[in-house]
Write a protein that holds these residues in place. Structure first.
Motif, PDB file in Angstrom:
ATOM      1  N   GLY A 172       0.816  -1.159   0.091  1.00 54.90           N
ATOM      2  CA  GLY A 172       0.008   0.119  -0.067  1.00 54.90           C
ATOM      3  C   GLY A 172       0.723   1.258  -0.063  1.00 54.90           C
ATOM      4  O   GLY A 172       0.578   2.401  -0.700  1.00 54.90           O
ATOM      5  N   GLN A 173       1.870   1.253   0.826  1.00 51.59           N
ATOM      6  CA  GLN A 173       2.796   2.280   0.771  1.00 51.59           C
ATOM      7  C   GLN A 173       3.575   2.681  -0.416  1.00 51.59           C
ATOM      8  O   GLN A 173       3.666   3.774  -1.002  1.00 51.59           O
ATOM      9  CB  GLN A 173       3.779   2.265   1.824  1.00 51.59           C
ATOM     10  N   LEU A 174       3.925   1.513  -1.114  1.00 54.00           N
ATOM     11  CA  LEU A 174       4.626   1.499  -2.497  1.00 54.00           C
ATOM     12  C   LEU A 174       3.602   2.159  -3.474  1.00 54.00           C
ATOM     13  O   LEU A 174       3.804   2.967  -4.567  1.00 54.00           O
ATOM     14  CB  LEU A 174       5.168   0.164  -2.829  1.00 54.00           C
ATOM     15  N   ASN A 175       2.508   1.642  -3.481  1.00 53.85           N
ATOM     16  CA  ASN A 175       1.451   2.239  -4.580  1.00 53.85           C
ATOM     17  C   ASN A 175       1.204   3.756  -4.250  1.00 53.85           C
ATOM     18  O   ASN A 175       0.952   4.509  -4.943  1.00 53.85           O
ATOM     19  CB  ASN A 175      -0.175   1.466  -4.193  1.00 53.85           C
ATOM     20  N   ALA A 176       1.299   4.207  -2.999  1.00 53.41           N
ATOM     21  CA  ALA A 176       1.291   5.699  -2.716  1.00 53.41           C
ATOM     22  C   ALA A 176       2.414   6.441  -2.990  1.00 53.41           C
ATOM     23  O   ALA A 176       2.285   7.398  -3.731  1.00 53.41           O
ATOM     24  CB  ALA A 176       1.187   5.845  -1.344  1.00 53.41           C
ATOM     25  N   VAL A 177       3.628   5.694  -3.041  1.00 52.01           N
ATOM     26  CA  VAL A 177       4.728   6.370  -3.674  1.00 52.01           C
ATOM     27  C   VAL A 177       4.599   6.589  -5.088  1.00 52.01           C
ATOM     28  O   VAL A 177       5.076   7.493  -5.920  1.00 52.01           O
ATOM     29  CB  VAL A 177       6.080   5.610  -3.351  1.00 52.01           C
ATOM     30  N   ILE A 178       4.078   5.437  -6.000  1.00 48.95           N
ATOM     31  CA  ILE A 178       3.882   5.495  -7.319  1.00 48.95           C
ATOM     32  C   ILE A 178       2.928   6.651  -7.637  1.00 48.95           C
ATOM     33  O   ILE A 178       3.388   7.458  -8.510  1.00 48.95           O
ATOM     34  CB  ILE A 178       3.515   4.183  -7.843  1.00 48.95           C
ATOM     35  N   ASP A 179       1.734   6.880  -6.880  1.00 49.10           N
ATOM     36  CA  ASP A 179       0.937   7.701  -6.971  1.00 49.10           C
ATOM     37  C   ASP A 179       1.498   9.215  -6.840  1.00 49.10           C
ATOM     38  O   ASP A 179       1.386   9.993  -7.804  1.00 49.10           O
ATOM     39  CB  ASP A 179      -0.230   7.686  -6.350  1.00 49.10           C
ATOM     40  N   MET A 180       2.531   9.274  -5.979  1.00 52.07           N
ATOM     41  CA  MET A 180       3.009  10.673  -5.826  1.00 52.07           C
ATOM     42  C   MET A 180       3.856  11.026  -6.998  1.00 52.07           C
ATOM     43  O   MET A 180       4.160  12.209  -7.280  1.00 52.07           O
ATOM     44  CB  MET A 180       3.949  10.443  -4.362  1.00 52.07           C
ATOM     45  N   VAL A 181       4.634  10.126  -7.266  1.00 51.47           N
ATOM     46  CA  VAL A 181       5.674  10.229  -8.409  1.00 51.47           C
ATOM     47  C   VAL A 181       4.801  10.773  -9.704  1.00 51.47           C
ATOM     48  O   VAL A 181       5.236  11.822 -10.366  1.00 51.47           O
ATOM     49  CB  VAL A 181       6.552   9.110  -8.820  1.00 51.47           C
ATOM     50  N   GLU A 182       3.729  10.019 -10.063  1.00 51.62           N
ATOM     51  CA  GLU A 182       2.706  10.482 -11.020  1.00 51.62           C
ATOM     52  C   GLU A 182       2.326  11.708 -11.015  1.00 51.62           C
ATOM     53  O   GLU A 182       2.230  12.464 -11.841  1.00 51.62           O
ATOM     54  CB  GLU A 182       1.472   9.277 -11.072  1.00 51.62           C
ATOM     55  N   GLN A 183       1.973  12.269  -9.575  1.00 49.44           N
ATOM     56  CA  GLN A 183       1.466  13.354  -9.460  1.00 49.44           C
ATOM     57  C   GLN A 183       2.478  14.484  -9.345  1.00 49.44           C
ATOM     58  O   GLN A 183       2.086  15.632  -8.851  1.00 49.44           O
ATOM     59  CB  GLN A 183       0.468  13.500  -8.350  1.00 49.44           C
TER      60      GLN A 183
END
Length: 88
Positions: free
Chosen positions: A19-30
């Motif tokens: 879940g944390q890694l998914n959040a990191v991916i979202d943060m990079v995309e944003q």
């Protein structure tokens, strides 16, 4: 309150890390700030390390290992030590 078995504890830690890694991916995309991304990456890394430490500690607790002799899974004490240190 019931205590979770070690396998379930590891799975919970890994799911939290996912879940944390998914959040990191979202943060990079944003295109979030570098500081926030690195902070989250550190949290992911720590969660994975804790899961690894839990796996190793449970293996040590469950198996009586004589130095140089493999356990029922073919793992020696030296190999466990190397695994443990690889997380440090």
């Amino acid at each position: 309150m019931t205590t979770l078995d070690p396998r379930q504890q590891v799975l919970n830690r890994l799911r939290r890390a996912r879940g944390q890694l998914n959040a990191v991916i979202d943060m990079v995309e944003q295109e979030k700030s570098c500081k926030d991304i690195v902070t989250q990456l550190a949290a992911v890394s720590k969660a994975l390390d804790r899961a690894g430490f839990k796996i190793i500690s449970e293996n040590i607790q469950e198996c009586v290992i004589r130095e140089g002799e493999p356990d029922e899974n073919g793992v020696t004490l030296d190999e466990l030590e190397k695994l443990f240190l690889s997380l440090a």
